[in-house]
Design a protein around this motif. Structure first.
Motif, PDB file in Angstrom:
ATOM      1  N   GLY A  10      10.866   9.145  -3.940  1.00  0.00           N
ATOM      2  CA  GLY A  10      10.208  10.190  -4.735  1.00  0.00           C
ATOM      3  C   GLY A  10       8.711  10.188  -4.502  1.00  0.00           C
ATOM      4  O   GLY A  10       8.104   9.124  -4.327  1.00  0.00           O
ATOM      5  N   ILE A  11       8.149  11.411  -4.481  1.00  0.00           N
ATOM      6  CA  ILE A  11       6.701  11.524  -4.291  1.00  0.00           C
ATOM      7  C   ILE A  11       6.162  12.620  -5.227  1.00  0.00           C
ATOM      8  O   ILE A  11       5.445  13.520  -4.834  1.00  0.00           O
ATOM      9  CB  ILE A  11       6.335  11.712  -2.782  1.00  0.00           C
ATOM     10  N   GLY A  12       6.560  12.474  -6.505  1.00  0.00           N
ATOM     11  CA  GLY A  12       6.042  13.366  -7.551  1.00  0.00           C
ATOM     12  C   GLY A  12       4.827  12.719  -8.187  1.00  0.00           C
ATOM     13  O   GLY A  12       4.006  12.092  -7.499  1.00  0.00           O
ATOM     14  N   ASN A  13       4.711  12.843  -9.515  1.00  0.00           N
ATOM     15  CA  ASN A  13       3.537  12.296 -10.218  1.00  0.00           C
ATOM     16  C   ASN A  13       3.377  10.809  -9.979  1.00  0.00           C
ATOM     17  O   ASN A  13       2.321  10.332  -9.554  1.00  0.00           O
ATOM     18  CB  ASN A  13       3.675  12.527 -11.733  1.00  0.00           C
ATOM     19  N   VAL A  14       4.430  10.043 -10.281  1.00  0.00           N
ATOM     20  CA  VAL A  14       4.312   8.585 -10.230  1.00  0.00           C
ATOM     21  C   VAL A  14       4.284   8.085  -8.780  1.00  0.00           C
ATOM     22  O   VAL A  14       3.517   7.175  -8.436  1.00  0.00           O
ATOM     23  CB  VAL A  14       5.459   7.911 -11.037  1.00  0.00           C
ATOM     24  N   GLY A  15       5.114   8.708  -7.936  1.00  0.00           N
ATOM     25  CA  GLY A  15       5.103   8.325  -6.519  1.00  0.00           C
ATOM     26  C   GLY A  15       3.718   8.523  -5.921  1.00  0.00           C
ATOM     27  O   GLY A  15       3.179   7.633  -5.236  1.00  0.00           O
ATOM     28  N   SER A  16       3.110   9.684  -6.186  1.00  0.00           N
ATOM     29  CA  SER A  16       1.764   9.956  -5.655  1.00  0.00           C
ATOM     30  C   SER A  16       0.752   8.978  -6.241  1.00  0.00           C
ATOM     31  O   SER A  16      -0.139   8.492  -5.531  1.00  0.00           O
ATOM     32  CB  SER A  16       1.321  11.375  -6.005  1.00  0.00           C
ATOM     33  N   GLY A  17       0.879   8.707  -7.556  1.00  0.00           N
ATOM     34  CA  GLY A  17      -0.061   7.779  -8.204  1.00  0.00           C
ATOM     35  C   GLY A  17       0.045   6.376  -7.618  1.00  0.00           C
ATOM     36  O   GLY A  17      -0.964   5.685  -7.423  1.00  0.00           O
ATOM     37  N   THR A  18       1.274   5.967  -7.292  1.00  0.00           N
ATOM     38  CA  THR A  18       1.477   4.637  -6.701  1.00  0.00           C
ATOM     39  C   THR A  18       0.833   4.582  -5.318  1.00  0.00           C
ATOM     40  O   THR A  18       0.130   3.632  -4.963  1.00  0.00           O
ATOM     41  CB  THR A  18       2.994   4.333  -6.590  1.00  0.00           C
ATOM     42  N   TYR A  19       1.071   5.648  -4.536  1.00  0.00           N
ATOM     43  CA  TYR A  19       0.517   5.720  -3.170  1.00  0.00           C
ATOM     44  C   TYR A  19      -1.015   5.684  -3.230  1.00  0.00           C
ATOM     45  O   TYR A  19      -1.670   4.940  -2.498  1.00  0.00           O
ATOM     46  CB  TYR A  19       1.010   7.017  -2.514  1.00  0.00           C
ATOM     47  N   ILE A  76      11.946  -1.615  -2.790  1.00  0.00           N
ATOM     48  CA  ILE A  76      12.130  -0.177  -2.973  1.00  0.00           C
ATOM     49  C   ILE A  76      11.652   0.208  -4.368  1.00  0.00           C
ATOM     50  O   ILE A  76      12.076  -0.401  -5.367  1.00  0.00           O
ATOM     51  CB  ILE A  76      13.611   0.209  -2.753  1.00  0.00           C
ATOM     52  N   ALA A  77      10.750   1.190  -4.428  1.00  0.00           N
ATOM     53  CA  ALA A  77      10.272   1.681  -5.723  1.00  0.00           C
ATOM     54  C   ALA A  77      10.932   3.018  -6.002  1.00  0.00           C
ATOM     55  O   ALA A  77      10.728   3.990  -5.272  1.00  0.00           O
ATOM     56  CB  ALA A  77       8.753   1.813  -5.706  1.00  0.00           C
ATOM     57  N   GLU A  78      11.738   3.037  -7.066  1.00  0.00           N
ATOM     58  CA  GLU A  78      12.447   4.264  -7.439  1.00  0.00           C
ATOM     59  C   GLU A  78      11.564   5.011  -8.438  1.00  0.00           C
ATOM     60  O   GLU A  78      11.375   4.544  -9.567  1.00  0.00           O
ATOM     61  CB  GLU A  78      13.818   3.892  -8.037  1.00  0.00           C
ATOM     62  N   VAL A  79      11.023   6.156  -8.000  1.00  0.00           N
ATOM     63  CA  VAL A  79      10.150   6.962  -8.861  1.00  0.00           C
ATOM     64  C   VAL A  79      10.599   8.419  -8.824  1.00  0.00           C
ATOM     65  O   VAL A  79       9.785   9.333  -8.753  1.00  0.00           O
ATOM     66  CB  VAL A  79       8.654   6.798  -8.443  1.00  0.00           C
ATOM     67  N   MET A  80      11.934   8.587  -8.868  1.00  0.00           N
ATOM     68  CA  MET A  80      12.525   9.930  -8.821  1.00  0.00           C
ATOM     69  C   MET A  80      12.783  10.477 -10.215  1.00  0.00           C
ATOM     70  O   MET A  80      12.650  11.662 -10.465  1.00  0.00           O
ATOM     71  CB  MET A  80      13.916   9.875  -8.145  1.00  0.00           C
ATOM     72  N   GLY A  81      13.250   9.610 -11.115  1.00  0.00           N
ATOM     73  CA  GLY A  81      13.650  10.042 -12.444  1.00  0.00           C
ATOM     74  C   GLY A  81      15.106  10.475 -12.474  1.00  0.00           C
ATOM     75  O   GLY A  81      15.760  10.599 -11.435  1.00  0.00           O
ATOM     76  N   GLY A  82      15.622  10.680 -13.704  1.00  0.00           N
ATOM     77  CA  GLY A  82      17.024  11.074 -13.891  1.00  0.00           C
ATOM     78  C   GLY A  82      17.942   9.872 -13.749  1.00  0.00           C
ATOM     79  O   GLY A  82      17.603   8.892 -13.090  1.00  0.00           O
ATOM     80  N   ILE A  83      19.102   9.961 -14.394  1.00  0.00           N
ATOM     81  CA  ILE A  83      20.021   8.810 -14.362  1.00  0.00           C
ATOM     82  C   ILE A  83      20.733   8.725 -13.004  1.00  0.00           C
ATOM     83  O   ILE A  83      20.832   7.657 -12.410  1.00  0.00           O
ATOM     84  CB  ILE A  83      21.014   8.892 -15.542  1.00  0.00           C
ATOM     85  N   GLU A  84      21.178   9.872 -12.516  1.00  0.00           N
ATOM     86  CA  GLU A  84      21.790   9.931 -11.174  1.00  0.00           C
ATOM     87  C   GLU A  84      21.101  10.983 -10.332  1.00  0.00           C
ATOM     88  O   GLU A  84      20.659  11.993 -10.880  1.00  0.00           O
ATOM     89  CB  GLU A  84      23.299  10.226 -11.282  1.00  0.00           C
ATOM     90  N   PRO A  85      20.954  10.768  -9.043  1.00  0.00           N
ATOM     91  CA  PRO A  85      21.478   9.657  -8.239  1.00  0.00           C
ATOM     92  C   PRO A  85      20.609   8.394  -8.266  1.00  0.00           C
ATOM     93  O   PRO A  85      20.894   7.447  -7.530  1.00  0.00           O
ATOM     94  CB  PRO A  85      21.506  10.237  -6.823  1.00  0.00           C
ATOM     95  N   ALA A  86      19.592   8.361  -9.145  1.00  0.00           N
ATOM     96  CA  ALA A  86      18.664   7.217  -9.112  1.00  0.00           C
ATOM     97  C   ALA A  86      19.394   5.879  -9.299  1.00  0.00           C
ATOM     98  O   ALA A  86      19.120   4.899  -8.579  1.00  0.00           O
ATOM     99  CB  ALA A  86      17.593   7.391 -10.186  1.00  0.00           C
ATOM    100  N   THR A  87      20.369   5.833 -10.256  1.00  0.00           N
ATOM    101  CA  THR A  87      21.065   4.561 -10.503  1.00  0.00           C
ATOM    102  C   THR A  87      21.837   4.113  -9.256  1.00  0.00           C
ATOM    103  O   THR A  87      21.796   2.936  -8.864  1.00  0.00           O
ATOM    104  CB  THR A  87      22.037   4.685 -11.701  1.00  0.00           C
ATOM    105  N   ALA A 301       1.146   7.384 -19.693  1.00  0.00           N
ATOM    106  CA  ALA A 301       1.647   8.284 -18.661  1.00  0.00           C
ATOM    107  C   ALA A 301       0.506   8.688 -17.747  1.00  0.00           C
ATOM    108  O   ALA A 301      -0.632   8.242 -17.928  1.00  0.00           O
ATOM    109  CB  ALA A 301       2.276   9.522 -19.302  1.00  0.00           C
ATOM    110  N   GLY A 302       0.850   9.542 -16.766  1.00  0.00           N
ATOM    111  CA  GLY A 302      -0.155  10.003 -15.800  1.00  0.00           C
ATOM    112  C   GLY A 302       0.054   9.284 -14.487  1.00  0.00           C
ATOM    113  O   GLY A 302       0.459   8.116 -14.456  1.00  0.00           O
ATOM    114  N   PRO A 303      -0.221   9.980 -13.371  1.00  0.00           N
ATOM    115  CA  PRO A 303       0.067   9.415 -12.053  1.00  0.00           C
ATOM    116  C   PRO A 303      -0.586   8.050 -11.818  1.00  0.00           C
ATOM    117  O   PRO A 303       0.100   7.095 -11.434  1.00  0.00           O
ATOM    118  CB  PRO A 303      -0.493  10.469 -11.098  1.00  0.00           C
ATOM    119  N   LEU A 304      -1.890   7.941 -12.065  1.00  0.00           N
ATOM    120  CA  LEU A 304      -2.536   6.665 -11.716  1.00  0.00           C
ATOM    121  C   LEU A 304      -2.208   5.529 -12.701  1.00  0.00           C
ATOM    122  O   LEU A 304      -1.871   4.422 -12.255  1.00  0.00           O
ATOM    123  CB  LEU A 304      -4.049   6.843 -11.585  1.00  0.00           C
TER     124      LEU A 304
END
Ligand SMILES: NC(=O)c1ccc[n+]([C@@H]2O[C@H](COP(=O)([O-])OP(=O)(O)OC[C@H]3O[C@@H](n4cnc5c(N)ncnc54)[C@H](OP(=O)(O)O)[C@@H]3O)[C@@H](O)[C@H]2O)c1
Length: 431
Positions: A10-19, A76-87, A301-304
């Motif tokens: 995932g490369i949304g809010n949290v993925g981008s903030g992690t990067y 592996i950092a899971e930053v997609m959200g939702g229960i599936e397919p993330a689990t 909350a928030g990306p960074l």
């Protein structure tokens, strides 16, 4: 220096903030942790979409298993959200011998037990600091430096959107709907705010805290949960008169009878440290039997801020890998307590009802409470506050009583016709 390769799902809010957090602090991380962390591959199902960070295109893949099965990727950092397919992705990553970091409270609240077991079976780590309180380091703190404690109580302000809305309602006397619109315009609330304002997001986080602090598996749907949508400006101003602020509180407490827990709007004494937590900030307040009272405060909350927590877990694991440290000393989530689960349990309550404006009605209502052994700490009748002269708002704060008994008394008051409506019932935090 050893390079540890990481895959991001995932490369949304949290993925981008992690990067971004890694880009910003790469040199400092290498100096303090002694490892070079590289985000080597990123799951991106829309490679053409504009993202908040500039990522070399060759890092992107639309196939999660290109990351999960890459022998060079260790974390592996899971930053997609939702229960599936993330689990499923996390489970497969753990089975493939990868360490997993996640920010996903929804998946963890429901599937944390299974994921943790997989991590233990495969001698890898499952870390989830960002899942509760975003940037606030509550998870690793209670699991590590505070592990010597038995916890008696936890209170959390765990959702920035609802705290922002309640803060603005309190400061400006504004209505819920107007403040929600303003919060959406400023990016503090989603276009569909249901998960936040109905308390669902907070219930997920409380479920994780309960297993961490009290060793019980209480699924989010089994936590009595009330959101903030029916809080009115009038309750906020009555609460202020009584010396309280209204906050959406996640609460759990060890009592002699068992564990009580709820997510609900709560009146906090203005002197309580949690009452000062305003706007989008979050806080977690714990009472440990050795450390006593502790409060953690920051951006939930928030990306960074969230990326900072995800990256912190990644660096910890990278450090363990680099040092060859053992991974089978887990964790964190516990599910073995035999304490009975009691739901809401007992508390003081604030109540506002509309009653017929007739002599003796207040006495009838007070005696119904007394019949149920409910004592009244404060009573207020405000004839002038209601346009209709035939009815009058009555406000009560009762002494500690079981919520179940309070509901019986309120049903009786309603059935007797003394009150035309019960307009608000909220927990009062006594200390
Ligand atoms: N936002 C916060 O401040 C915050 C704070 C604490 C915890 N968290 C947690 O962090 C996680 C991520 O939140 P977020 O705000 O970063 O969400 P987000 O902005 O919606 O980003 C999610 C990312 O995952 C991708 N994605 C989702 N489902 C996918 C699938 N089935 N296959 C491939 N890619 C998929 C999305 O792709 P597209 O862009 O193509 O849709 C997006 O890149 C959630 O679990 C959330 O609860 C968030």
């Amino acid at each position: 220096m050893k390079t540890i390769k990481v895959g991001l799902l995932g490369i949304g809010n949290v993925g981008s903030g992690t990067y971004l957090a890694l880009e910003m602090n790469c040199a400092a991380i290498e100096k303090s942790a002694g490892v070079h962390v590289e985000i080597a591959k990123i799951l991106n199902r829309r490679p053409e979409a504009k993202r908040a960070v500039d990522v070399p295109r060759e890092k992107y893949t639309a196939d999660p298993y290109e990351i999960i099965n890459d022998p060079e990727i260790q974390i592996i950092a899971e930053v997609m959200g939702g229960i599936e397919p993330a689990t499923t992705y996390m489970a497969d990553a753990l089975k493939a011998g990868k360490h997993v970091v996640t920010a996903n409270k929804a998946a963890l609240a429901v599937n944390g037990k299974q994921l943790q077991q997989l991590a233990m079976d495969n001698h890898v780590m499952l870390r989830f600091e960002a899942s509760v309180g975003g940037g606030i380091p509550i998870i690793n703190a209670v699991a590590d430096p505070l592990v010597s404690n038995q916890y008696d109580e936890v209170l959390g302000i765990l959702n920035g959107t609802t705290n922002y809305i309640l803060t603005k309602m309190t400061e400006n006397g504004a209505d819920y709907a107007d403040v929600l619109r303003d919060a959406q315009a400023k990016g503090f609330a989603e276009a569909d705010p249901t998960g936040d304002v109905e308390g669902i997001d907070v219930a997920n986080k409380l479920s994780i805290l309960i297993s961490l602090l009290f060793g019980k598996r209480i699924l989010p749907q089994d936590i009595p949960t009330t959101g903030i949508t029916s809080i009115s400006g009038i309750d906020i101003s009555y609460a202020t008169e009584f010396g309280y602020k209204i906050k959406l509180i996640a609460h759990a407490q060890r009592t002699p009878e068992g564990l009580t827990y709820s997510v609900e709007p709560t009146l906090l004494p203005v002197s309580h440290p949690m009452a000062a937590v305003s706007n989008e900030f979050n806080a977690v307040f714990v009472r440990g039997n050795a450390v006593d009272e502790l409060m953690f405060y920051g951006k939930g909350a928030g990306p960074l801020p969230t990326g900072s927590a995800v990256l912190g877990d990644i660096i910890d694991i990278a450090n363990c890998i680099a040092k060859g440290a053992a991974f089978d000393v887990q964790p964190l989530l516990h599910y073995d307590s035999k304490m009975p689960s009691l739901g809401e349990g007992s508390a003081q309550y604030y109540m506002r009802m509309t009653a017929i404006d007739r002599p003796g009605i207040l006495g009838h209502i007070a005696s119904t409470f007394a019949k149920h052994d409910i004592g009244l700490q404060s009573v207020m009748q405000r004839a002038g506050d209601n346009d209709r002269k035939t009815s009058v708002p009555l406000i009560f704060i009762c002494y500690t009583t079981e919520r179940r008994i309070l509901n019986e008394a309120l049903n009786e008051i309603r059935a007797d016709g003394y009150a035309t409506s019960i307009d608000a019932v909220m927990r009062v935090q006594d200390r």
